[in-house]
Design a protein around this motif. Sequence first.
Motif, mmCIF file in Angstrom:
data_model
loop_
_atom_site.group_PDB
_atom_site.id
_atom_site.type_symbol
_atom_site.label_atom_id
_atom_site.label_comp_id
_atom_site.label_asym_id
_atom_site.label_seq_id
_atom_site.Cartn_x
_atom_site.Cartn_y
_atom_site.Cartn_z
ATOM 1 N N GLU A 317 -47.221 45.160 -13.763
ATOM 2 C CA GLU A 317 -48.318 44.179 -13.692
ATOM 3 C C GLU A 317 -48.642 43.837 -12.247
ATOM 4 O O GLU A 317 -49.809 43.745 -11.851
ATOM 5 C CB GLU A 317 -47.924 42.914 -14.453
ATOM 6 C CG GLU A 317 -49.031 41.867 -14.514
ATOM 7 C CD GLU A 317 -48.653 40.655 -15.345
ATOM 8 O OE1 GLU A 317 -49.358 39.632 -15.245
ATOM 9 O OE2 GLU A 317 -47.646 40.728 -16.098
ATOM 10 N N GLU A 318 -47.602 43.670 -11.442
ATOM 11 C CA GLU A 318 -47.806 43.370 -10.023
ATOM 12 C C GLU A 318 -48.433 44.564 -9.303
ATOM 13 O O GLU A 318 -49.292 44.398 -8.428
ATOM 14 C CB GLU A 318 -46.475 42.997 -9.379
ATOM 15 C CG GLU A 318 -45.926 41.665 -9.833
ATOM 16 C CD GLU A 318 -44.498 41.415 -9.356
ATOM 17 O OE1 GLU A 318 -44.177 40.250 -9.067
ATOM 18 O OE2 GLU A 318 -43.710 42.388 -9.277
ATOM 19 N N ILE A 319 -48.000 45.771 -9.670
ATOM 20 C CA ILE A 319 -48.567 46.967 -9.056
ATOM 21 C C ILE A 319 -50.060 47.077 -9.351
ATOM 22 O O ILE A 319 -50.861 47.391 -8.465
ATOM 23 C CB ILE A 319 -47.812 48.223 -9.541
ATOM 24 C CG1 ILE A 319 -46.402 48.253 -8.932
ATOM 25 C CG2 ILE A 319 -48.572 49.504 -9.175
ATOM 26 C CD1 ILE A 319 -45.517 49.356 -9.457
ATOM 27 N N LYS A 320 -50.442 46.807 -10.576
ATOM 28 C CA LYS A 320 -51.863 46.829 -10.940
ATOM 29 C C LYS A 320 -52.658 45.828 -10.113
ATOM 30 O O LYS A 320 -53.792 46.084 -9.722
ATOM 31 C CB LYS A 320 -52.024 46.543 -12.431
ATOM 32 C CG LYS A 320 -51.578 47.684 -13.331
ATOM 33 C CD LYS A 320 -51.756 47.322 -14.805
ATOM 34 C CE LYS A 320 -51.284 48.456 -15.705
ATOM 35 N NZ LYS A 320 -51.408 48.108 -17.145
#
Length: 331
Positions: A317-320
């Motif tokens: 989620e953080e990467i997105k």
Amino acid sequence: MQKFIALFGAACVISASSLAQVTDDVTKSYTQPIPGSTQVYDLVAIPGGEYMMGSPAAEKGRKPDEGPQHKVTIEPFWMGKMEVTWDLFDLFAFKNMEKEMANRTPGFDLAKTDAATRPSPPYVDMSFGMGREGYPAINMTQYSAIHFCAWLYAKTGIFYRLPTEAEWEYACRAGTKTPYSFGADAKQLGEYAWFTGNSDGSYKQVGKKKPNPWGLHDMHGNVMEWTLDQYYPDYYAKKAKGEVKEPYAKVKELYPNAVRGGSWDDDAPVLRSAARTPSAPAWKMLDPQAPKSEWWLTSASFVGFRVVRPAKKPSEEEIKAYYNPPLIEEY
């Protein structure tokens, strides 16, 4: 017109390396092979620690946005040994080139990057004739640099992103407290950097000058480097007062964003470790398109980037969130 804004670093592309292959040991530097190509990408292990970000009031060439100095804690990470070169950036920017290279690599699955969001074709050679092989990629927007990182993640399975301003300065200083990573004497700058005093009006191939104490080349000069931060001239003052606690200033506006390191087109004070440069609309001044390109700058042949890899991989989620920054209006 809607424009994507990037949150923002870069790496080195060389033909051979004595560093170790990809590792999860953050104390060790390594070489990242680029699957489906002959390219590799050297990253240097940067130890964690604390430092005083910004410059002391008495530093020659200092500007108000560099203070007050404030203590910052940095977690270990890896950083590109040199700036990202055209050799690697072109694989991302031109799918046909990546496909042709992949066809020469048996067993490589090009589908890994089929869905990658790529730049629109530039209307001119964005190197402007200054050189491509072994030269730093330039004239890309921060948005473009962000999507390069996303493409690299899809290609390698390893998370890469642009450095924060704090990470960038920490790595540039390499444990030093002087205006430059080699000391305070600007007369020595020519040994470590390309700038107005020795560039003859153009950028140069990466890695031709001495590295800083941590083995990073061209942190001073050659091309400025994108960071992940929005540029706020009073951000350090707010940081020192405890008014902001996040590790970096998240982008909320198209301009300005923070760029670091100075370039071949700058005088010595702009190359100092603490010097900050805000991006500007004028960097797209010569773009004849309407609307102007989200991917390419036309008047910023002094801007490039290098990437970092944090020791702790973020959640998906953080990467997105890193790779899909918010839409912002530009008129």
